[in-house]
Design a protein around this motif. Structure first.
Motif, PDB file in Angstrom:
ATOM      1  N   ALA A  75      -0.382 -11.469   4.585  1.00  0.00           N
ATOM      2  CA  ALA A  75      -0.661  -9.676   5.190  1.00  0.00           C
ATOM      3  C   ALA A  75       0.361  -9.732   6.223  1.00  0.00           C
ATOM      4  O   ALA A  75       1.187 -10.348   7.353  1.00  0.00           O
ATOM      5  CB  ALA A  75      -1.243  -9.014   5.502  1.00  0.00           C
ATOM      6  N   TYR A  76       1.414  -8.163   5.890  1.00  0.00           N
ATOM      7  CA  TYR A  76       2.173  -7.664   6.801  1.00  0.00           C
ATOM      8  C   TYR A  76       3.151  -6.300   6.828  1.00  0.00           C
ATOM      9  O   TYR A  76       2.138  -5.630   6.238  1.00  0.00           O
ATOM     10  CB  TYR A  76       3.856  -8.694   7.194  1.00  0.00           C
ATOM     11  N   MET A  77       3.236  -5.807   7.775  1.00  0.00           N
ATOM     12  CA  MET A  77       3.710  -4.189   7.339  1.00  0.00           C
ATOM     13  C   MET A  77       5.096  -4.079   6.968  1.00  0.00           C
ATOM     14  O   MET A  77       6.032  -5.289   7.794  1.00  0.00           O
ATOM     15  CB  MET A  77       3.345  -3.686   9.341  1.00  0.00           C
ATOM     16  N   SER A  78       5.253  -3.261   6.003  1.00  0.00           N
ATOM     17  CA  SER A  78       6.623  -3.714   5.511  1.00  0.00           C
ATOM     18  C   SER A  78       7.113  -2.477   6.573  1.00  0.00           C
ATOM     19  O   SER A  78       7.298  -2.420   7.391  1.00  0.00           O
ATOM     20  CB  SER A  78       6.496  -2.694   4.244  1.00  0.00           C
ATOM     21  N   HIS A  79       8.244  -2.137   5.230  1.00  0.00           N
ATOM     22  CA  HIS A  79       9.640  -1.478   6.292  1.00  0.00           C
ATOM     23  C   HIS A  79       9.104   0.208   6.834  1.00  0.00           C
ATOM     24  O   HIS A  79      10.097   0.773   7.590  1.00  0.00           O
ATOM     25  CB  HIS A  79      10.860  -1.351   6.068  1.00  0.00           C
ATOM     26  N   ASP A  80       8.683   0.585   6.106  1.00  0.00           N
ATOM     27  CA  ASP A  80       7.877   1.760   6.006  1.00  0.00           C
ATOM     28  C   ASP A  80       6.961   2.008   6.310  1.00  0.00           C
ATOM     29  O   ASP A  80       5.834   2.786   6.402  1.00  0.00           O
ATOM     30  CB  ASP A  80       7.858   2.531   4.689  1.00  0.00           C
ATOM     31  N   ASN A  81       5.977   0.398   7.485  1.00  0.00           N
ATOM     32  CA  ASN A  81       5.098   0.195   7.905  1.00  0.00           C
ATOM     33  C   ASN A  81       4.125   0.553   6.584  1.00  0.00           C
ATOM     34  O   ASN A  81       2.813   1.267   7.265  1.00  0.00           O
ATOM     35  CB  ASN A  81       4.568   1.279   8.943  1.00  0.00           C
ATOM     36  N   GLN A  82       3.963   0.110   6.058  1.00  0.00           N
ATOM     37  CA  GLN A  82       2.677   0.392   5.334  1.00  0.00           C
ATOM     38  C   GLN A  82       2.233  -1.825   4.665  1.00  0.00           C
ATOM     39  O   GLN A  82       3.146  -2.589   5.035  1.00  0.00           O
ATOM     40  CB  GLN A  82       3.076   0.859   3.606  1.00  0.00           C
ATOM     41  N   LEU A  83       1.167  -1.546   4.109  1.00  0.00           N
ATOM     42  CA  LEU A  83       0.476  -2.570   3.987  1.00  0.00           C
ATOM     43  C   LEU A  83       0.450  -3.565   3.068  1.00  0.00           C
ATOM     44  O   LEU A  83       0.788  -3.101   2.325  1.00  0.00           O
ATOM     45  CB  LEU A  83      -1.281  -3.403   4.282  1.00  0.00           C
TER      46      LEU A  83
ATOM     47  N   SER B 215     -13.452  -4.426  12.224  1.00  0.00           N
ATOM     48  CA  SER B 215     -14.716  -3.239  12.489  1.00  0.00           C
ATOM     49  C   SER B 215     -13.796  -1.856  13.577  1.00  0.00           C
ATOM     50  O   SER B 215     -12.584  -1.870  13.093  1.00  0.00           O
ATOM     51  CB  SER B 215     -16.079  -4.292  14.147  1.00  0.00           C
ATOM     52  N   LYS B 216     -14.569  -1.005  13.221  1.00  0.00           N
ATOM     53  CA  LYS B 216     -13.890   0.045  13.366  1.00  0.00           C
ATOM     54  C   LYS B 216     -13.358  -0.455  15.106  1.00  0.00           C
ATOM     55  O   LYS B 216     -11.915   0.799  15.267  1.00  0.00           O
ATOM     56  CB  LYS B 216     -14.415   1.604  14.307  1.00  0.00           C
ATOM     57  N   ASP B 217     -13.035  -1.032  15.659  1.00  0.00           N
ATOM     58  CA  ASP B 217     -12.430  -1.373  17.104  1.00  0.00           C
ATOM     59  C   ASP B 217     -11.194  -1.900  16.525  1.00  0.00           C
ATOM     60  O   ASP B 217     -10.427  -2.219  17.697  1.00  0.00           O
ATOM     61  CB  ASP B 217     -13.700  -1.777  18.093  1.00  0.00           C
ATOM     62  N   ASP B 218     -11.153  -2.358  15.540  1.00  0.00           N
ATOM     63  CA  ASP B 218     -10.077  -3.614  15.024  1.00  0.00           C
ATOM     64  C   ASP B 218      -8.568  -2.442  14.435  1.00  0.00           C
ATOM     65  O   ASP B 218      -8.736  -1.501  14.405  1.00  0.00           O
ATOM     66  CB  ASP B 218      -9.877  -4.946  14.363  1.00  0.00           C
ATOM     67  N   THR B 219      -7.575  -2.934  15.714  1.00  0.00           N
ATOM     68  CA  THR B 219      -6.163  -2.092  14.661  1.00  0.00           C
ATOM     69  C   THR B 219      -5.420  -3.197  13.853  1.00  0.00           C
ATOM     70  O   THR B 219      -6.002  -3.905  13.251  1.00  0.00           O
ATOM     71  CB  THR B 219      -5.328  -2.744  15.874  1.00  0.00           C
ATOM     72  N   LEU B 220      -5.069  -2.469  13.215  1.00  0.00           N
ATOM     73  CA  LEU B 220      -4.844  -3.132  11.611  1.00  0.00           C
ATOM     74  C   LEU B 220      -3.975  -4.504  12.039  1.00  0.00           C
ATOM     75  O   LEU B 220      -3.859  -5.772  11.532  1.00  0.00           O
ATOM     76  CB  LEU B 220      -3.515  -2.377  10.535  1.00  0.00           C
ATOM     77  N   ASN B 221      -2.961  -4.376  13.195  1.00  0.00           N
ATOM     78  CA  ASN B 221      -2.422  -6.028  13.118  1.00  0.00           C
ATOM     79  C   ASN B 221      -3.404  -6.678  13.836  1.00  0.00           C
ATOM     80  O   ASN B 221      -3.257  -7.739  13.233  1.00  0.00           O
ATOM     81  CB  ASN B 221      -1.388  -5.764  14.614  1.00  0.00           C
ATOM     82  N   ALA B 222      -4.513  -6.587  14.781  1.00  0.00           N
ATOM     83  CA  ALA B 222      -5.536  -7.554  14.487  1.00  0.00           C
ATOM     84  C   ALA B 222      -5.912  -8.356  13.159  1.00  0.00           C
ATOM     85  O   ALA B 222      -6.185  -9.357  12.767  1.00  0.00           O
ATOM     86  CB  ALA B 222      -6.834  -6.855  15.573  1.00  0.00           C
ATOM     87  N   VAL B 223      -6.145  -7.554  11.975  1.00  0.00           N
ATOM     88  CA  VAL B 223      -6.874  -7.815  10.607  1.00  0.00           C
ATOM     89  C   VAL B 223      -5.824  -8.164   9.994  1.00  0.00           C
ATOM     90  O   VAL B 223      -5.944  -9.941   9.470  1.00  0.00           O
ATOM     91  CB  VAL B 223      -7.423  -6.695  10.059  1.00  0.00           C
TER      92      VAL B 223
ATOM     93  N   GLY C 195       0.766  -1.036  -0.175  1.00  0.00           N
ATOM     94  CA  GLY C 195      -0.074   0.124  -0.339  1.00  0.00           C
ATOM     95  C   GLY C 195       0.549   1.065  -0.454  1.00  0.00           C
ATOM     96  O   GLY C 195       1.920   0.674   0.124  1.00  0.00           O
ATOM     97  N   ARG C 196      -0.155   2.579  -0.469  1.00  0.00           N
ATOM     98  CA  ARG C 196       0.843   3.724  -0.042  1.00  0.00           C
ATOM     99  C   ARG C 196       1.003   4.424   0.566  1.00  0.00           C
ATOM    100  O   ARG C 196       1.699   5.316   0.985  1.00  0.00           O
ATOM    101  CB  ARG C 196       0.216   4.669  -1.337  1.00  0.00           C
ATOM    102  N   THR C 197       0.369   3.883   1.880  1.00  0.00           N
ATOM    103  CA  THR C 197       0.278   4.954   3.059  1.00  0.00           C
ATOM    104  C   THR C 197       0.987   4.584   4.016  1.00  0.00           C
ATOM    105  O   THR C 197       0.349   2.973   4.927  1.00  0.00           O
ATOM    106  CB  THR C 197      -1.547   4.840   3.402  1.00  0.00           C
ATOM    107  N   SER C 198       1.211   5.435   5.019  1.00  0.00           N
ATOM    108  CA  SER C 198       2.241   4.718   5.943  1.00  0.00           C
ATOM    109  C   SER C 198       1.428   4.800   7.327  1.00  0.00           C
ATOM    110  O   SER C 198       0.647   5.639   7.742  1.00  0.00           O
ATOM    111  CB  SER C 198       3.573   5.028   6.567  1.00  0.00           C
ATOM    112  N   LEU C 199       1.284   3.668   8.229  1.00  0.00           N
ATOM    113  CA  LEU C 199       0.528   3.658   8.876  1.00  0.00           C
ATOM    114  C   LEU C 199       0.657   2.259  10.402  1.00  0.00           C
ATOM    115  O   LEU C 199       1.841   2.428  10.747  1.00  0.00           O
ATOM    116  CB  LEU C 199      -0.790   2.592   8.997  1.00  0.00           C
ATOM    117  N   ASP C 200       0.134   3.901  11.385  1.00  0.00           N
ATOM    118  CA  ASP C 200       0.896   2.621  13.008  1.00  0.00           C
ATOM    119  C   ASP C 200      -0.377   1.478  13.538  1.00  0.00           C
ATOM    120  O   ASP C 200      -1.524   1.410  13.361  1.00  0.00           O
ATOM    121  CB  ASP C 200      -0.209   3.359  14.530  1.00  0.00           C
TER     122      ASP C 200
END
Length: 637
Positions: A416-424, A395-403, A361-366
């Motif tokens: 799925a995993y988080m890249s080195h730039d915190n992108q999905l 759902s809206k209460d989920d974190t990205l790690n939980a998904v 993905g293009r977006t860096s996220l926590d």
């Protein structure tokens, strides 16, 4: 008064019977070391008496004996033990063949000592760590090149040896099926001879022994059932199909399977239907060739492509000593013939699918913050029955790690995993049912905004915005830039694990530097000096610690440990089962030998007994000869 000559006939019969008994004893002794020989025993019966009860019989003492006759030469054998040995032979040879090949597979990986993939990966990881501390030194860059070269050579060597084992098992299948047909023909020929011999009233003991030996040899190759209900026609079944029916053989052909790299399958020649096996060495070879070795090759391929892609992903974001960026560390060979990822899967010369391995993905996220949106992700999972829909809600209460955990636990063929730039990032795994679809993302669809507005993977929500590998031009469904999309590699990426020419020819192109963000764009877009080794440290972390999902394992170590552990478990099970079945066979063979085996002491005692009886019969004839001499020559005038 009875005839004196009658006694000579009795003596002659005694000589004949005991001569045959001595010959049979000699036959037993000469076959004492033949484990498939069943000892033979002469069955002697008394001849019918001269006078049977009747009104016109002579007025003499009745039931006068006429000596002995050989009723039959019987084979001492227990068919129940034989059937148990035949059944056990299939299991013993099944586990024996598995044990042999799994030992060879263990030798290929050569864990835990020697030059192994694990040790070479550790050395490669260490070289990046060292480079992060001394990014300006050419010597450390040369070490990275050397370790990458060593790892690549070993990866290719493992693939080559596993492939050779697969080819070897295929050749062994061909050899064994040809031998199986030969054994079946020999059984048919013996059936013909045995039937003719029995029709004449003989006991073809030696022929029966040879047939039983062939049946046991056949049972070692395939699981057979023997039909003995018809005295005139022995039948041999493989599953529900007849292999041998008396004097007829149903031949088995071996034909190449185009869906399995042209490797050989067994078919009944008359019907073309597959031969169904459950046990025996041939079934073990099929499982080794089409399951165990395919799984190991897939695992090595997964290790290779994931390691190359993770390193390339980070390496392209960094800068070399000369300021160059967006370079691959490892050479990429994609399955597609064009930049759109389009491939031809049915061989008709027209592209029909889009093959993508990874998209970021293009977006860096926590990843630990609640995502604040709801929806459902839709995947297509490959099964032995085709494709199956898998829905992953969020759902809206989920974190990205939980998904991410939910996606990976569902084992859809996409991790799925988080890249080195915190992108999905999302990428494909190996496929257990069709290795030609390894590393191809089948379907990505989001009813909400998780993959669209939040992470920047897909351009639109719903079915209209979904990515589907069965269509062309699907790269347009992604928001990601081309450098954040990895196309599916050529078949067996472990067979080609090499540095790119840019890196191999110029160590200054190794992107050890992370760079700096100029302009506050959030992108590291400018070199940050020769002392910057941050990117090398990111690569080292991705190789050892960061959960970048190697198939369904989090890290490289997890994946490789799982591979070796699974191999060790399979090899240990095969060895234990083979040992158990071998011990059972020894016990059954001892039981059989106790019944049919030749005991030399017993045979020697029998030989002495038959010799004395033969001598006594000869002495009786000599005595009768003296009596006749008296009557004929000494009663004259």
């Amino acid at each position: 008064m009875g005839s004196t000559f009658q006694g000579i006939e009795i003596g002659k019969r005694g000589l004949s019977a005991h001569q045959q008994a001595i010959q049979t004893t000699g036959h037993n002794i000469s076959n004492a070391d033949n484990k498939h020989y069943a000892r033979q025993r002469v069955v002697m019966n008394s001849m019918d008496p001269i006078y049977e009860p009747a009104l016109n019989r002579a007025e003499v003492a009745g039931q006068i004996g006429q000596g002995v006759k050989v009723a039959e030469i019987e084979r001492v054998r227990d068919n129940f033990i034989d059937d148990r040995i035949i059944d056990s032979s299939s299991l013993k040879d099944y586990w024996g063949k598995k044990n042999d090949y799994l030992y060879q597979v263990e030798t290929v990986f050569n864990e835990p000592s020697g030059t192994t993939l694990r040790s070479l990966m550790d050395n490669f990881w260490s070289s990046w760590e060292d480079l992060s501390s001394y990014p300006e030194e050419t010597a450390h860059r040369a070490v990275v090149q050397e370790k990458a070269e060593g790892l690549g050579s070993r990866m290719e060597d493992v693939f080559r040896k596993l492939t050779q084992l697969r080819d070897q098992s295929n050749r062994e299948i061909e050899s064994k099926v040809n031998h199986l047909n030969t054994v079946a023909e020999n059984i048919k020929s013996l059936n013909e001879k045995i039937t003719k011999s029995q029709a004449l009233g003989d006991n073809p003991n030696d022929l029966l022994d040879r047939r039983d030996e062939l049946l046991q040899e056949l049972a070692g190759m395939v699981d057979i059932t023997i039909g003995r209900s018809d005295e005139d026609e022995l039948m041999v079944f493989i599953g529900q199909q007849i292999l041998v029916q008396g004097q007829k053989v149903h031949k088995i052909n071996i034909v190449g399977n185009p869906n399995n790299d042209g490797l050989l399958d067994m078919q009944w020649s008359e019907t073309g239907s597959p031969v169904l096996l459950r046990k025996g060495s041939i079934q073990a070879l099929y499982e080794i060739r089409d399951k165990i070795l395919v799984e190991k090759i897939n695992s090595v391929d997964a290790l290779a492509i994931n390691a190359m892609d993770v390193i390339n992903e980070i390496h392209k974001d960094g800068f070399g000593l000369n300021g160059k960026t967006n370079l691959n560390f490892f050479e990429q060979r994609s399955l597609a013939t064009n930049t759109f990822g389009e491939i031809d899967t049915d061989g008709d010369g027209v592209n029909d699918k889009t093959a993508v391995f990874r998209v970021t993905g293009r977006t860096s996220l926590d990843p630990d913050r609640p995502i604040g949106i709801s929806g459902t992700l839709r995947f297509l999972k490959a099964t032995d029955r085709g494709e199956e829909e898998v829905l992953v809600p969020y759902s809206k209460d989920d974190t990205l790690n939980a998904v991410i955990k939910r996606i990976n636990r569902s084992e859809t063929g996409v991790v799925a995993y988080m890249s080195h730039d915190n992108q999905l990032a999302m990428k494909s795994t190996t496929q257990p049912f069709n290795k030609k679809e390894n590393f191809i993302i089948r379907h990505l669809e989001d009813s909400g905004e998780l993959l669209v507005g939040l992470t920047g993977i897909l351009s639109a929500s719903g079915a209209a915005g979904s990515f589907d590998y069965r269509k062309l031009g699907e790269l347009n469904k992604f928001q990601a830039n081309s450098q954040d999309i990895t196309l599916t590699p050529m078949y067996h990426p472990s067979a080609f694990f090499k540095m790119s020419e840019d890196v191999r020819n110029n160590p200054a192109n190794i992107a050890a530097a992370r760079g700096k963000d100029v302009g506050g764009t959030g992108d590291y877009n400018s070199p940050n000096g020769h002392k910057d080794g941050t990117n090398a440290l990111l690569i080292a972390a991705a190789l050892r610690e960061k959960p970048v999902m190697f198939d369904y394992s989090k890290t490289t170590d997890d994946f490789y440990n799982s591979l070796i552990s699974r191999l060790g478990t399979e090899a240990r099970e095969a060895n234990q089962e083979y040992t158990t079945q071998n011990e059972l066979m020894v016990e059954l063979e001892n039981m059989r030998q106790s019944v049919m085996g030749v005991n030399l002491d017993e045979e020697m005692a029998n030989m002495v007994q038959f010799q004395q009886s033969y001598n006594a019969s000869a002495r009786m004839i000599s005595t009768l000869n003296e009596m006749l001499d008296t009557i004929i020559n000494r009663l004259g005038v």
